[in-house]
Motif scaffolding. Structure first.
Motif, PDB file in Angstrom:
ATOM      1  N   ILE A 169      61.202  21.484  15.419  1.00  0.00           N
ATOM      2  CA  ILE A 169      60.454  20.952  16.555  1.00  0.00           C
ATOM      3  C   ILE A 169      59.549  19.839  16.066  1.00  0.00           C
ATOM      4  O   ILE A 169      58.604  20.090  15.299  1.00  0.00           O
ATOM      5  CB  ILE A 169      59.623  22.077  17.217  1.00  0.00           C
ATOM      6  N   PRO A 170      59.793  18.602  16.462  1.00  0.00           N
ATOM      7  CA  PRO A 170      58.989  17.484  15.951  1.00  0.00           C
ATOM      8  C   PRO A 170      57.579  17.476  16.532  1.00  0.00           C
ATOM      9  O   PRO A 170      57.318  18.067  17.588  1.00  0.00           O
ATOM     10  CB  PRO A 170      59.783  16.250  16.391  1.00  0.00           C
ATOM     11  N   ALA A 171      56.674  16.803  15.845  1.00  0.00           N
ATOM     12  CA  ALA A 171      55.298  16.651  16.329  1.00  0.00           C
ATOM     13  C   ALA A 171      55.316  16.037  17.724  1.00  0.00           C
ATOM     14  O   ALA A 171      56.091  15.114  18.007  1.00  0.00           O
ATOM     15  CB  ALA A 171      54.498  15.771  15.374  1.00  0.00           C
ATOM     16  N   GLY A 172      54.484  16.563  18.600  1.00  0.00           N
ATOM     17  CA  GLY A 172      54.380  16.056  19.958  1.00  0.00           C
ATOM     18  C   GLY A 172      55.285  16.739  20.955  1.00  0.00           C
ATOM     19  O   GLY A 172      55.104  16.582  22.172  1.00  0.00           O
ATOM     20  N   GLU A 173      56.258  17.518  20.494  1.00  0.00           N
ATOM     21  CA  GLU A 173      57.188  18.199  21.394  1.00  0.00           C
ATOM     22  C   GLU A 173      56.478  19.351  22.103  1.00  0.00           C
ATOM     23  O   GLU A 173      55.549  19.954  21.555  1.00  0.00           O
ATOM     24  CB  GLU A 173      58.389  18.721  20.601  1.00  0.00           C
ATOM     25  N   THR A 174      56.905  19.665  23.321  1.00  0.00           N
ATOM     26  CA  THR A 174      56.266  20.728  24.101  1.00  0.00           C
ATOM     27  C   THR A 174      57.239  21.812  24.553  1.00  0.00           C
ATOM     28  O   THR A 174      56.831  22.738  25.260  1.00  0.00           O
ATOM     29  CB  THR A 174      55.572  20.143  25.345  1.00  0.00           C
ATOM     30  N   MET A 175      58.499  21.707  24.184  1.00  0.00           N
ATOM     31  CA  MET A 175      59.500  22.699  24.579  1.00  0.00           C
ATOM     32  C   MET A 175      60.497  22.897  23.450  1.00  0.00           C
ATOM     33  O   MET A 175      60.825  21.956  22.717  1.00  0.00           O
ATOM     34  CB  MET A 175      60.283  22.241  25.822  1.00  0.00           C
ATOM     35  N   VAL A 176      61.005  24.112  23.323  1.00  0.00           N
ATOM     36  CA  VAL A 176      62.120  24.380  22.431  1.00  0.00           C
ATOM     37  C   VAL A 176      63.028  25.388  23.125  1.00  0.00           C
ATOM     38  O   VAL A 176      62.556  26.373  23.693  1.00  0.00           O
ATOM     39  CB  VAL A 176      61.647  24.908  21.062  1.00  0.00           C
ATOM     40  N   SER A 177      64.326  25.103  23.123  1.00  0.00           N
ATOM     41  CA  SER A 177      65.284  25.954  23.820  1.00  0.00           C
ATOM     42  C   SER A 177      66.330  26.494  22.859  1.00  0.00           C
ATOM     43  O   SER A 177      66.752  25.808  21.927  1.00  0.00           O
ATOM     44  CB  SER A 177      65.979  25.175  24.946  1.00  0.00           C
ATOM     45  N   PHE A 178      66.755  27.713  23.130  1.00  0.00           N
ATOM     46  CA  PHE A 178      67.871  28.343  22.426  1.00  0.00           C
ATOM     47  C   PHE A 178      68.879  28.737  23.490  1.00  0.00           C
ATOM     48  O   PHE A 178      68.568  29.516  24.390  1.00  0.00           O
ATOM     49  CB  PHE A 178      67.401  29.577  21.649  1.00  0.00           C
ATOM     50  N   ASP A 179      70.087  28.188  23.398  1.00  0.00           N
ATOM     51  CA  ASP A 179      71.085  28.471  24.427  1.00  0.00           C
ATOM     52  C   ASP A 179      72.380  28.944  23.782  1.00  0.00           C
ATOM     53  O   ASP A 179      72.432  29.223  22.577  1.00  0.00           O
ATOM     54  CB  ASP A 179      71.319  27.245  25.311  1.00  0.00           C
ATOM     55  N   ALA A 180      73.410  29.053  24.617  1.00  0.00           N
ATOM     56  CA  ALA A 180      74.718  29.558  24.178  1.00  0.00           C
ATOM     57  C   ALA A 180      74.606  30.982  23.623  1.00  0.00           C
ATOM     58  O   ALA A 180      75.341  31.381  22.721  1.00  0.00           O
ATOM     59  CB  ALA A 180      75.358  28.627  23.150  1.00  0.00           C
ATOM     60  N   LEU A 181      73.670  31.758  24.194  1.00  0.00           N
ATOM     61  CA  LEU A 181      73.544  33.159  23.809  1.00  0.00           C
ATOM     62  C   LEU A 181      74.569  33.975  24.597  1.00  0.00           C
ATOM     63  O   LEU A 181      75.045  33.552  25.642  1.00  0.00           O
ATOM     64  CB  LEU A 181      72.127  33.661  24.091  1.00  0.00           C
ATOM     65  N   THR A 182      74.894  35.140  24.125  1.00  0.00           N
ATOM     66  CA  THR A 182      75.848  35.978  24.856  1.00  0.00           C
ATOM     67  C   THR A 182      75.228  36.446  26.171  1.00  0.00           C
ATOM     68  O   THR A 182      74.001  36.518  26.310  1.00  0.00           O
ATOM     69  CB  THR A 182      76.238  37.213  24.027  1.00  0.00           C
ATOM     70  N   GLY A 183      76.087  36.798  27.113  1.00  0.00           N
ATOM     71  CA  GLY A 183      75.603  37.292  28.397  1.00  0.00           C
ATOM     72  C   GLY A 183      75.314  38.774  28.408  1.00  0.00           C
ATOM     73  O   GLY A 183      74.929  39.333  29.443  1.00  0.00           O
ATOM     74  N   GLN A 184      75.488  39.424  27.276  1.00  0.00           N
ATOM     75  CA  GLN A 184      75.193  40.850  27.190  1.00  0.00           C
ATOM     76  C   GLN A 184      73.689  41.085  27.065  1.00  0.00           C
ATOM     77  O   GLN A 184      72.940  40.216  26.618  1.00  0.00           O
ATOM     78  CB  GLN A 184      75.900  41.456  25.980  1.00  0.00           C
TER      79      GLN A 184
END
Length: 334
Positions: free
Chosen positions: A90-105
């Motif tokens: 996460i670079p300096a100044g960023e305000t969001m981080v997302s993790f996706d492509a997780l299983t639907g279980q």
């Protein structure tokens, strides 16, 4: 996406959580008493959330963490059912981080916060319509206290510090009190450990005391005895492991200006543990730091002092083996 209400119960491994209008910030000291942890909240280290993770159970296929602007590059890990699936940078100044492509279980999701940078969490979002619940960690609670070697600035990522890896291997609920540049047997830390819930406690002390010359051959032993006895005021029978310093060539034999070397500190720690056993403490154990990470692993310390990412993995395995040898898990679980 749906927003999960922020709550201190989302944060695991924190001692306290600072609550502001727009964020929550985990601390590794009691935030309402932070001025007591001199100097400057243990030299600014107590606000760095080493070992702290946001934990939920959900069938979401994505999770987003909002943060107040990162002051510098930071890392977060997404761990699913105990397995690291992604490290985010996460670079300096960023305000969001997302993790996706997780299983639907339905799965246990743990977001390990940076161990290097203070983190103010402004929100948590998951898929619209996804089910979720907070998680109560009912595993045995392990508190570990130490220096930068326990704080683990040089690990590959936040979930790959040696305490986090060892906690996973031993199935323990971790609170990491590794404070880089510190661990001088601070009395307020002993009082804090005394007042926290604990099923297992480990202390790795000595390396910064020798390097910083903060205690001498006259004051080190009584300070260690006092630190342990303060913890024992409440945790009278909790398994307590005292680990002497790991290998550091520069400080092994040469005594500093106040009469301490690492070899001498190891002898004194062993003598303290033996003395306390003679006085009836049958749940205190000594681990020689050279057994944990000795000269044979020096190549995994690029600066001669701090294990790198591969070194942390070795330390985690060695710690697990030593604990299972010296402190059988059955003793911890009784």
């Amino acid at each position: 996406m749906q927003q999960i209400p922020l709550s201190e119960k989302l944060f695991h491994g924190a001692v306290s959580v600072e609550k502001a209008k727009d964020f929550m910030k985990p601390w590794r000291i009691p935030y309402n008493k932070k001025d007591f942890f001199y100097p400057n909240c243990i030299s600014g280290q107590a606000e760095m959330p080493a070992g702290v993770r946001i934990k939920i159970r959900s069938n979401t296929q994505a999770i987003t963490i909002g943060i107040v602007e990162a002051a510098e590059l930071m890392e977060m890990d997404c761990v699913i059912d105990g397995t690291l699936v992604k490290t985010a940078y996460i670079p300096a100044g960023e305000t969001m981080v997302s993790f996706d492509a997780l299983t639907g279980q339905t799965k246990l999701i743990e977001i390990y916060l940076s161990q290097k940078v203070p983190v103010k969490v402004s929100g948590v979002w998951i898929d619209e319509g996804a089910a979720w619940e907070r998680v109560d960690d009912t595993r045995l609670h392990w508190i570990t206290y130490g220096s930068s070697i326990t704080h683990c600035y040089y690990s590959d990522s936040p979930s790959q510090t040696w305490p986090a890896l060892a906690a996973h291997k031993l199935d323990l609920n971790l609170t990491c009190l590794g404070y880089s540049g510190n661990c001088h047997l601070e009395p307020m830390v002993a009082r804090m450990i005394r007042d926290l819930p604990a099923d297992f406690i480990s202390i790795c002390a000595g390396i910064n005391i020798v390097g910083g010359k903060t205690l001498s051959d006259r004051t080190f032993t009584p300070a260690l005895i006092g630190f342990i006895q303060t913890i024992r005021d409440v945790h009278k029978n909790v398994p307590l492991v005292i680990i002497s310093p790991i290998f550091h060539r520069e400080r092994e034999k040469a005594e500093n200006e106040v009469g301490l070397s690492l070899e001498k500190v190891r002898r004194e720690i062993r003598q303290v543990v033996d003395m306390l056993k003679r006085h009836g403490d049958q749940n205190i154990y000594y681990i020689d730091g050279l057994e944990l990470f000795g000269e044979e692993f020096e190549r995994y310390m690029p600066d001669g002092l701090h294990p790198n990412g591969e070194g942390d993995k070795i330390m985690a395995v060695r710690f697990q083996q030593l604990i299972e040898s010296y402190v059988p898990i059955s003793r911890i679980k009784t």
